[in-house]
Design a protein around this motif. Structure first.
Motif, PDB file in Angstrom:
ATOM      1  N   HIS A  84      44.034  31.181  -3.983  1.00  0.00           N
ATOM      2  CA  HIS A  84      42.743  30.521  -4.127  1.00  0.00           C
ATOM      3  C   HIS A  84      42.743  29.834  -5.486  1.00  0.00           C
ATOM      4  O   HIS A  84      43.782  29.777  -6.139  1.00  0.00           O
ATOM      5  CB  HIS A  84      41.568  31.504  -3.972  1.00  0.00           C
ATOM      6  CG  HIS A  84      41.554  32.619  -4.956  1.00  0.00           C
ATOM      7  ND1 HIS A  84      42.443  33.664  -4.911  1.00  0.00           N
ATOM      8  CD2 HIS A  84      40.768  32.855  -6.042  1.00  0.00           C
ATOM      9  CE1 HIS A  84      42.200  34.494  -5.918  1.00  0.00           C
ATOM     10  NE2 HIS A  84      41.207  34.029  -6.618  1.00  0.00           N
ATOM     11  N   ILE A  90      32.926  38.423  -5.003  1.00  0.00           N
ATOM     12  CA  ILE A  90      32.682  37.443  -3.944  1.00  0.00           C
ATOM     13  C   ILE A  90      32.014  36.244  -4.613  1.00  0.00           C
ATOM     14  O   ILE A  90      30.861  36.320  -5.037  1.00  0.00           O
ATOM     15  CB  ILE A  90      31.802  38.030  -2.820  1.00  0.00           C
ATOM     16  CG1 ILE A  90      32.454  39.295  -2.244  1.00  0.00           C
ATOM     17  CG2 ILE A  90      31.585  36.992  -1.712  1.00  0.00           C
ATOM     18  CD1 ILE A  90      31.605  40.017  -1.205  1.00  0.00           C
ATOM     19  N   HIS A 130      36.339  35.331  -0.185  1.00  0.00           N
ATOM     20  CA  HIS A 130      36.211  35.405  -1.642  1.00  0.00           C
ATOM     21  C   HIS A 130      35.790  34.041  -2.187  1.00  0.00           C
ATOM     22  O   HIS A 130      34.970  33.942  -3.094  1.00  0.00           O
ATOM     23  CB  HIS A 130      37.566  35.848  -2.210  1.00  0.00           C
ATOM     24  CG  HIS A 130      37.680  35.761  -3.691  1.00  0.00           C
ATOM     25  ND1 HIS A 130      36.898  36.509  -4.550  1.00  0.00           N
ATOM     26  CD2 HIS A 130      38.497  35.016  -4.493  1.00  0.00           C
ATOM     27  CE1 HIS A 130      37.228  36.233  -5.801  1.00  0.00           C
ATOM     28  NE2 HIS A 130      38.188  35.323  -5.789  1.00  0.00           N
ATOM     29  N   THR A 131      36.377  32.981  -1.629  1.00  0.00           N
ATOM     30  CA  THR A 131      36.003  31.589  -1.900  1.00  0.00           C
ATOM     31  C   THR A 131      36.104  30.842  -0.567  1.00  0.00           C
ATOM     32  O   THR A 131      36.250  31.461   0.479  1.00  0.00           O
ATOM     33  CB  THR A 131      36.958  30.929  -2.930  1.00  0.00           C
ATOM     34  OG1 THR A 131      38.267  30.813  -2.328  1.00  0.00           O
ATOM     35  CG2 THR A 131      37.066  31.749  -4.211  1.00  0.00           C
ATOM     36  N   ASP A 132      36.099  29.510  -0.627  1.00  0.00           N
ATOM     37  CA  ASP A 132      36.292  28.725   0.603  1.00  0.00           C
ATOM     38  C   ASP A 132      37.741  28.285   0.781  1.00  0.00           C
ATOM     39  O   ASP A 132      38.059  27.535   1.702  1.00  0.00           O
ATOM     40  CB  ASP A 132      35.365  27.506   0.630  1.00  0.00           C
ATOM     41  CG  ASP A 132      35.580  26.559  -0.548  1.00  0.00           C
ATOM     42  OD1 ASP A 132      36.533  26.764  -1.327  1.00  0.00           O
ATOM     43  OD2 ASP A 132      34.779  25.620  -0.707  1.00  0.00           O
ATOM     44  N   ASN A 166      35.477  31.119   4.027  1.00  0.00           N
ATOM     45  CA  ASN A 166      34.325  31.558   3.227  1.00  0.00           C
ATOM     46  C   ASN A 166      34.314  33.053   2.970  1.00  0.00           C
ATOM     47  O   ASN A 166      33.350  33.754   3.277  1.00  0.00           O
ATOM     48  CB  ASN A 166      33.029  31.135   3.917  1.00  0.00           C
ATOM     49  CG  ASN A 166      32.969  29.625   4.109  1.00  0.00           C
ATOM     50  OD1 ASN A 166      33.178  29.136   5.212  1.00  0.00           O
ATOM     51  ND2 ASN A 166      32.730  28.910   3.040  1.00  0.00           N
ATOM     52  N   TYR A 205      33.847  37.460   4.001  1.00  0.00           N
ATOM     53  CA  TYR A 205      34.762  38.407   3.369  1.00  0.00           C
ATOM     54  C   TYR A 205      35.096  39.537   4.342  1.00  0.00           C
ATOM     55  O   TYR A 205      36.263  39.915   4.506  1.00  0.00           O
ATOM     56  CB  TYR A 205      34.110  38.958   2.098  1.00  0.00           C
ATOM     57  CG  TYR A 205      35.072  39.519   1.077  1.00  0.00           C
ATOM     58  CD1 TYR A 205      35.273  38.884  -0.140  1.00  0.00           C
ATOM     59  CD2 TYR A 205      35.780  40.699   1.319  1.00  0.00           C
ATOM     60  CE1 TYR A 205      36.158  39.397  -1.089  1.00  0.00           C
ATOM     61  CE2 TYR A 205      36.657  41.215   0.389  1.00  0.00           C
ATOM     62  CZ  TYR A 205      36.846  40.563  -0.811  1.00  0.00           C
ATOM     63  OH  TYR A 205      37.719  41.088  -1.729  1.00  0.00           O
ATOM     64  N   GLY A 245      32.228  31.532  -1.186  1.00  0.00           N
ATOM     65  CA  GLY A 245      32.424  32.885  -0.679  1.00  0.00           C
ATOM     66  C   GLY A 245      31.160  33.437  -0.034  1.00  0.00           C
ATOM     67  O   GLY A 245      30.052  32.964  -0.300  1.00  0.00           O
ATOM     68  N   THR A 279      40.988  38.887  -1.233  1.00  0.00           N
ATOM     69  CA  THR A 279      40.240  39.486  -0.132  1.00  0.00           C
ATOM     70  C   THR A 279      40.423  41.001  -0.114  1.00  0.00           C
ATOM     71  O   THR A 279      39.977  41.670   0.819  1.00  0.00           O
ATOM     72  CB  THR A 279      40.653  38.900   1.238  1.00  0.00           C
ATOM     73  OG1 THR A 279      41.998  39.280   1.539  1.00  0.00           O
ATOM     74  CG2 THR A 279      40.520  37.393   1.256  1.00  0.00           C
ATOM     75  N   ASP A 290      40.607  30.657   0.461  1.00  0.00           N
ATOM     76  CA  ASP A 290      41.500  31.822   0.431  1.00  0.00           C
ATOM     77  C   ASP A 290      42.599  31.744   1.485  1.00  0.00           C
ATOM     78  O   ASP A 290      42.344  31.373   2.637  1.00  0.00           O
ATOM     79  CB  ASP A 290      40.700  33.109   0.694  1.00  0.00           C
ATOM     80  CG  ASP A 290      39.627  33.334  -0.344  1.00  0.00           C
ATOM     81  OD1 ASP A 290      39.960  33.447  -1.523  1.00  0.00           O
ATOM     82  OD2 ASP A 290      38.441  33.393   0.041  1.00  0.00           O
TER      83      ASP A 290
END
Length: 288
Positions: free
Chosen positions: A88, A185, A156-158, A154, A196, A191, A176, A160
């Motif tokens: 990420h 998160i 931990h982030t968008d 979507n 998650y 995220g 994750t 991952d």
């Protein structure tokens, strides 16, 4: 001259602190299979595949640690670093991109990682940007085995991605999975709690009881520990949703330590994500 002296006196403790911090960080190597390794230091855990094709690298921590990381890699192989995958966009996983690219590595990441790095402030050097990006999944064939790279939405982030080495039976989860820690998160980077949880469920499909799991942060994990992590996420979600249904505000949920007591007692709070912050994160995400 007086101004220069004042600046020196002001900045020297800061510089000394950074130098001391660098000196204190030790890069530790853990062998997980014939050719897959985990490096720990400061920042996201690094994965390595070492073999006749060269070095395949997952994440690179902070730029100031690159010399130590390269020393650890060179102790395993004198072959070039061929590829670097970013799980990420966060700096504790991508901070060394520029340095590793200068070693000749090609950087691979999800489309959204490129987008976030290329528009970040301060500006990311061109050399630190991924040169290969993808949207959903990717297969890489290196050092005698396949590497399955797949995106989770979507979480931990968008942006991952997780990486699985079937032959070695090793999974790198990126962020994750925070083993025995509350997760971060990043709601501002796309995220979400539901994403998650879905990511962990998706990852658990590919592992078995013998899989070695490299978490984004924390010690090497097992399927059982990843399953417990999932049960924690689902438990917190259920409890926070119940509070939302009762009309509780974010501040009321934030001070309700009963929600997280079980995991607080296990020591899941840490410097960046304490129990109050995880309760706020769950509230904000689920309230939306």
């Amino acid at each position: 001259m007086k101004i220069l002296k004042t600046l020196f006196l002001f900045f020297s403790p800061v510089l000394l602190s950074h130098a001391q911090e660098n000196q204190d960080v030790v890069i530790k190597t853990q062998q997980l299979s014939d050719n897959v390794y985990m490096l720990t230091g400061q920042g996201g855990n690094i994965g390595l595949s070492i073999g006749y094709d060269g070095v395949f690298m997952i994440d690179d921590q902070f730029a100031r640690l690159t010399p130590k990381i390269l020393d650890a890699i060179r102790a395993l192989s004198d072959k070039p670093i061929q590829y670097l995958v970013n799980t990420h966009w966060h700096g504790d996983h991508t901070g060394g991109n520029d340095n590793i690219a200068k070693q000749g590595a090609k950087i691979i990441a999800h489309d959204n990682v490129y987008q976030r790095l290329s528009t970040s402030t301060p500006k990311t050097p061109k050399e630190a940007l991924p040169v290969i990006t993808f949207n959903d999944k990717l297969h890489i064939h290196i050092n005698g085995e396949d590497v399955l790279v797949f995106h989770v939405d979507n979480a931990h982030t968008d942006g991952d991605v997780l990486l699985y080495f079937p032959e070695s039976n090793v999974l790198h989860t990126g962020d994750t999975f925070f083993n025995k820690l509350y997760p971060y998160i990043d709601l501002d980077s796309g995220g979400s709690v539901n994403g998650y949880i879905d990511a962990v469920k998706k990852a658990l499909i590919v592992v078995d009881d013998d899989t070695k799991i490299i978490p984004g942060h924390g010690v090497l994990g097992t399927k059982k520990e990843y399953q417990f992590f999932l049960s924690m996420l689902e438990d917190l979600k259920s409890k926070v949703l119940a509070e939302i249904a009762l009309g509780k505000t974010e501040d009321e949920v934030a001070v309700n330590s009963d929600i997280t007591k079980t995991y607080d007692d296990l020591g899941y709070s840490w410097a960046f994500i304490n129990s109050e912050k995880i309760r706020r994160t769950f509230y904000k995400s689920l309230k939306e």
